[in-house]
Design an enzyme around this catalytic site. Sequence first.
Site: not given
Ligand SMILES: *Cc1c(COP(=O)(O)O)cnc(C)c1O
Length: 391
Positions: A183, A211, A243
Amino acid sequence: MELEALLSARLSERKREHRYRYRRVLSSAQGPRGVVDGKAMLSFASNDYLGLANHPKVTEALTAAAKHCGVGSGASHLVNGHSHEHHQLEEALAEFTGRDRALLFGSGYMANLACITALMSRSDWVLEDRLNHASLLDAGLHSGAAFKRYQHNSVGDAQKWAERLSGKQVSGHGMIVTDGVFSMDGDVAPLNALSDLAQSHNAWLMVDDAHGFGVLGPKGAGCVDDMGLSQQQVPILMGTLGKALGCYGAFIAGSDVLIESLIQFARPYIYTTATPPAIAAAARAALKLVELEPQRRECLNQHIAYFRREAEHLPVTLLPSHSPIQPLLIGDEESTMAIAQGLESRGILVGAIRPPTVPNGTARLRITLSASHTTDDITQLLEVLHSHLST
Ligand SMILES: *Cc1c(COP(=O)(O)O)cnc(C)c1O
C-alpha cells in the site's frame, strides 16, 4: 488531570518528531478536482483508482437500493441483517475472483482481523512481510500464534523463518500472509514463489489485494488472477471495496469450508452490524463497471507509464512500482512535510507518508493516479514537482 498531562506530553512529542497527523475537510465529491479545506485542489491522494467513487451509475444503484431497503441493516449477518443485496454481491465477487465463495466484511481492517484470528491460534505460526498493512500485522499479533516478519518481498528470508517456525510448532499449522500490491510502495509480492513456499511447509497463503483488486489482471480481478494462481495456490484471498471499487467494505474469497469456518468462528464477522445493504448494491454496480469498461484500466495504465517516464528525471528516488501507487522517496519527516506543503500551496494534494506508517528514514510522497485524471492533470503534477524538487 494526570491523563490530560500524559496525553499532552505524547502529543507534543509527536509534533516534535514531525509525525503529527492533521485531517483535511473535503467539501466536494471524491475526485481529482475537489474542494479541500475550502480550497480548490488537484488531488493525487485518493485510492479511487478507477474513478468509481462518484460515478453516476454507482450513486444511482445506492439510492435505488436505499429506496427499496432503507438505510440500516438492523443487525449482524447471523441475526437478521444479511440482505439479498449482500448475498448477490458475495455471489458476484466469488464468480469474478474465480473462488467457490466470498464473504463480506464491514471493512478491510475487519476482514483481516477476522480471518487471521479465526484461523490461527497459540499452537500455530504466522509469517508476514514486514511491510504488510497494519491490519494484517495487528491480526497476526492478536491471533496469539508464533509471529515473525520477513524482509520485504524476500522469499529467501521467508523460507528461513518458515523452516524455523514449522520445525518448532510441530502440532500447529502455518500461514504466510502478504499484501498483493504494497500500500505504501506500490510493488507486487512474489506470489508464485510464496505459494510454493507455503505449500512446501504445509502452510496456507493469504493475499490481501486491497490495491490490486479492480486494477490488475486482464479483467481487473487483481494480482492473484494476473499471475494465474488458483484457489489451491492462494487459498485465502482478501479484497476491498473502498479503493478501486469506490464504495466501502471488503471480502474474503476461498473455498466453501473456509467461508463456513469464518461464518462460524470469526468474531469480528459475527459480533458486528452488517453494512447497509445499499452499499452492497452500489459495490455490485461498481463491479459491473470494472467488468464492462476495461478502458478505465487502460487509461490508468497509460497515466502510470507517462508519469514514470517523466518522473525518472526528478532529483528524488521513484520507487519501482507499476501500480497506481507511485511513491517518491524523500527520507526524513520534516522535508517530506515541507515539500507536501509546497505542493499544496500550488494547489496539488499528495499523501505525505511518515513513520510509523513506513519504516524510519523512508518518509515519502505517496502519489496515486486514477483513471479519472486527465493527461493534463499529470503534466501539471510533474511541472509542480519539477519546480519544487529542483530548488
Ligand atoms: C486499505 C487497506 C486495508 C484496509 O481496508 P479498509 O477497507 O480501508 O479497512 C487492508 N489492507 C491493505 C493492504 C490496505 O491498503
